[in-house]
Scaffold this active site. Structure first.
Site, short mmCIF file in Angstrom:
data_model
loop_
_atom_site.label_atom_id
_atom_site.label_comp_id
_atom_site.label_asym_id
_atom_site.label_seq_id
_atom_site.Cartn_x
_atom_site.Cartn_y
_atom_site.Cartn_z
CG HIS A 62 84.22 25.54 -36.06
ND1 HIS A 62 82.92 25.90 -35.81
CD2 HIS A 62 84.56 26.12 -37.25
CE1 HIS A 62 82.49 26.67 -36.80
NE2 HIS A 62 83.46 26.83 -37.68
CB CYS A 63 84.92 20.96 -39.74
SG CYS A 63 85.53 20.54 -41.39
N PRO A 64 85.91 24.20 -40.75
CG PRO A 64 87.90 25.05 -41.59
CD PRO A 64 87.36 24.20 -40.49
CG ASN A 76 79.91 27.96 -42.26
OD1 ASN A 76 80.70 28.56 -41.54
ND2 ASN A 76 78.74 28.47 -42.61
CG ASN A 77 77.64 23.44 -37.75
OD1 ASN A 77 77.77 24.14 -36.73
ND2 ASN A 77 76.56 22.71 -37.97
#
EC number: 2.3.1.225
Length: 307
Positions: A158-160, A163-164
């Site tokens: 999950h990559c902030p 945002n996904n």
């Protein structure tokens, strides 16, 4: 409750249901509807990081265009570099949007029903796995994301900043995003170096429309941003390509999971992510984009919604 011929276990890992197992008609229609919706995660930290990413790219474009290129006396130098940098910036932001607004491969919630399991045509004694958090039957290589509140097929991480989650359906756009940001960062660093040389050799008041102190501050911040962005995205790009070629997600690598699937060869893995034989279309983040995805289709509940 499952039928007596098979067992259902509430566990988080080691799913045995393959990715290509057939769904029943209602599940298929729900996935088809989901494909036409724009995916968006309502996570405060992720939305702040995504906005910061756009602001930093816009800042870099402002400095390159208005501080370095427009004041330049060399017309073709300004035109060529301006077109090149802005194209890279547009491609980077487009890839970022596609990564952020594309369903990464979410498994339908609450599909662990008697009707659904009967449609799977399981063999007697076969064990399948259910996620106790989102009440879904977990396909092979799927993992639950605590931020998206969903199980994601082939979840890498999950990559902030986008945002996904990065998963089965949007990994291609994430790879393009890291590549184009790295290329634009290198271009910006080269232009900064040439600008400093030009200003030192000539007059600081003539090499920019801004005052010398403001020009220096803007260029220094752009250099720092370029170095940080290039280091981060170049490492991430290399990691993603390595994972694709080895047919292994970052979660599987960190957990040292033994593969229960048949691994693809390097080019097979690349074709499965980018689609089709090697071509320039692999570099295009607009491939597969449909305007129908932008139609309003409200949805109740959940951390994600469609716009």
């Amino acid at each position: 409750m499952p039928s007596p011929g098979h067992r259902l276990r509430d566990v988080e890992h080691r799913p045995l249901l393959a990715e290509d197992d057939s769904y029943d008609s209602s599940s298929s229609s729900s996935e088809a509807d989901a494909a036409d919706r724009v995916w968006f995660i309502r996570d405060g930290c992720g939305m702040i990081c995504a906005v910061m990413t756009w602001l930093l790219v816009v800042y870099a474009d402002f400095v390159v265009t208005f501080v370095m290129l427009l004041p330049s006396k060399d017309f073709w130098y300004s035109v060529v570099n301006g077109v090149l940098f802005n194209c890279l910036a547009v491609l980077a932001l487009s890839s970022h949007l596609r990564t952020m607004l594309t369903d990464p491969g979410a498994v339908p919630k609450g599909n662990a029903t008697k009707e659904y399991m009967e449609g799977l045509q399981l063999k007697p004694g076969e064990v399948i796995y259910k996620c106790p958090k989102c009440c879904c039957i977990k396909p092979e290589r799927a993992h639950h994301c605590s931020i998206c509140k969903r199980c994601i097929r082939k979840m890498d991480h999950h990559c902030p900043w986008v945002n996904n989650c990065v998963g089965e359906k949007n990994q291609r756009f994430f790879v393009l995003f890291t590549m184009y940001v790295a290329l634009s960062s290198v271009h910006a660093l080269i232009l900064c170096g040439l600008q400093f040389i030009s200003c030192v050799r000539g007059q600081w008041t003539e090499c920019s429309d801004f005052s010398p102190p403001v020009t220096v501050i803007l260029l220094i911040f752009l250099c720092l941003e370029g170095l940080l962005f290039f280091t981060f995205t170049a490492v991430m790009f290399g990691t993603q390509i390595h994972s694709i070629c080895n047919d292994e997600t970052e979660i599987e690598r960190l957990k040292s999971e033994k593969p229960t699937w048949e691994r693809r060869l390097r080019w097979e893995g690349m074709r499965s992510v980018f689609g089709g034989p090697p071509s320039l279309l692999w570099m295009n983040p607009f491939v597969g984009f449909r305007l129908g995805r932008l139609q309003s289709r409200p949805r109740k509940g959940g951390p994600e919604f469609s716009v």
